[in-house]
Design a protein around this motif. Structure first.
Motif, PDB file in Angstrom:
ATOM      1  N   ILE A   1     -27.902 -13.883  11.554  1.00  0.00           N
ATOM      2  CA  ILE A   1     -27.463 -14.173  10.185  1.00  0.00           C
ATOM      3  C   ILE A   1     -25.945 -14.186  10.107  1.00  0.00           C
ATOM      4  O   ILE A   1     -25.356 -15.056   9.455  1.00  0.00           O
ATOM      5  CB  ILE A   1     -28.064 -13.161   9.187  1.00  0.00           C
ATOM      6  N   ASN A   2     -25.305 -13.242  10.769  1.00  0.00           N
ATOM      7  CA  ASN A   2     -23.835 -13.207  10.766  1.00  0.00           C
ATOM      8  C   ASN A   2     -23.247 -14.436  11.453  1.00  0.00           C
ATOM      9  O   ASN A   2     -22.208 -14.949  11.033  1.00  0.00           O
ATOM     10  CB  ASN A   2     -23.331 -11.933  11.431  1.00  0.00           C
TER      11      ASN A   2
ATOM     12  N   LEU B   1     -24.652 -17.454  11.585  1.00  0.00           N
ATOM     13  CA  LEU B   1     -24.815 -18.581  10.663  1.00  0.00           C
ATOM     14  C   LEU B   1     -23.854 -18.481   9.481  1.00  0.00           C
ATOM     15  O   LEU B   1     -23.314 -19.492   9.028  1.00  0.00           O
ATOM     16  CB  LEU B   1     -26.267 -18.665  10.194  1.00  0.00           C
ATOM     17  N   ARG B   2     -23.637 -17.273   8.992  1.00  0.00           N
ATOM     18  CA  ARG B   2     -22.657 -17.098   7.897  1.00  0.00           C
ATOM     19  C   ARG B   2     -21.262 -17.512   8.340  1.00  0.00           C
ATOM     20  O   ARG B   2     -20.492 -18.038   7.546  1.00  0.00           O
ATOM     21  CB  ARG B   2     -22.634 -15.642   7.445  1.00  0.00           C
ATOM     22  N   SER B   3     -20.923 -17.220   9.583  1.00  0.00           N
ATOM     23  CA  SER B   3     -19.560 -17.491  10.040  1.00  0.00           C
ATOM     24  C   SER B   3     -19.291 -18.983  10.275  1.00  0.00           C
ATOM     25  O   SER B   3     -18.141 -19.399  10.251  1.00  0.00           O
ATOM     26  CB  SER B   3     -19.263 -16.724  11.319  1.00  0.00           C
TER      27      SER B   3
ATOM     28  N   THR C   1     -21.072 -21.608   8.562  1.00  0.00           N
ATOM     29  CA  THR C   1     -21.428 -22.451   7.417  1.00  0.00           C
ATOM     30  C   THR C   1     -20.436 -22.273   6.284  1.00  0.00           C
ATOM     31  O   THR C   1     -19.774 -21.250   6.176  1.00  0.00           O
ATOM     32  CB  THR C   1     -22.844 -22.126   6.896  1.00  0.00           C
ATOM     33  N   LYS C   2     -20.350 -23.290   5.456  1.00  0.00           N
ATOM     34  CA  LYS C   2     -19.487 -23.244   4.289  1.00  0.00           C
ATOM     35  C   LYS C   2     -20.268 -22.648   3.116  1.00  0.00           C
ATOM     36  O   LYS C   2     -21.461 -22.917   2.988  1.00  0.00           O
ATOM     37  CB  LYS C   2     -19.009 -24.633   3.919  1.00  0.00           C
ATOM     38  N   PRO C   3     -19.616 -21.862   2.281  1.00  0.00           N
ATOM     39  CA  PRO C   3     -20.326 -21.320   1.116  1.00  0.00           C
ATOM     40  C   PRO C   3     -20.752 -22.435   0.164  1.00  0.00           C
ATOM     41  O   PRO C   3     -20.080 -23.458   0.048  1.00  0.00           O
ATOM     42  CB  PRO C   3     -19.315 -20.409   0.454  1.00  0.00           C
TER      43      PRO C   3
ATOM     44  N   ARG D   1     -21.013 -27.243   7.594  1.00  0.00           N
ATOM     45  CA  ARG D   1     -20.480 -26.242   8.518  1.00  0.00           C
ATOM     46  C   ARG D   1     -18.969 -26.276   8.520  1.00  0.00           C
ATOM     47  O   ARG D   1     -18.357 -27.322   8.375  1.00  0.00           O
ATOM     48  CB  ARG D   1     -20.986 -26.507   9.936  1.00  0.00           C
ATOM     49  N   SER D   2     -18.383 -25.118   8.739  1.00  0.00           N
ATOM     50  CA  SER D   2     -16.932 -25.027   8.900  1.00  0.00           C
ATOM     51  C   SER D   2     -16.561 -25.026  10.377  1.00  0.00           C
ATOM     52  O   SER D   2     -15.407 -25.216  10.737  1.00  0.00           O
ATOM     53  CB  SER D   2     -16.399 -23.767   8.231  1.00  0.00           C
TER      54      SER D   2
END
Length: 50
Positions: free
Chosen positions: A40-41, A43-45, A47-49, A4-5
């Motif tokens: 989903i947005n 979790l995308r925000s 987490t790290k790619p 995670r970021s």
């Protein structure tokens, strides 16, 4: 493991349960904010790619 970021999104702590799809929220105002952001947005925000 999910890197995670950040651990917080809009005053909500995003933990392993949230990564699994279980969001525990304090009240309906927070719930409405989370619904409008979209799970989903969120979790995308945080987490790290890969």
């Amino acid at each position: 493991m999910v890197p995670r970021s950040a651990a917080i999104f809009s005053d909500v702590h995003i933990n392993a349960f949230a990564i699994a799809g279980l969001f525990f929220l304090k009240n309906t105002d927070v719930m409405e904010n989370m619904i409008s952001a979209g799970p989903i947005n969120i979790l995308r925000s945080i987490t790290k790619p890969a």
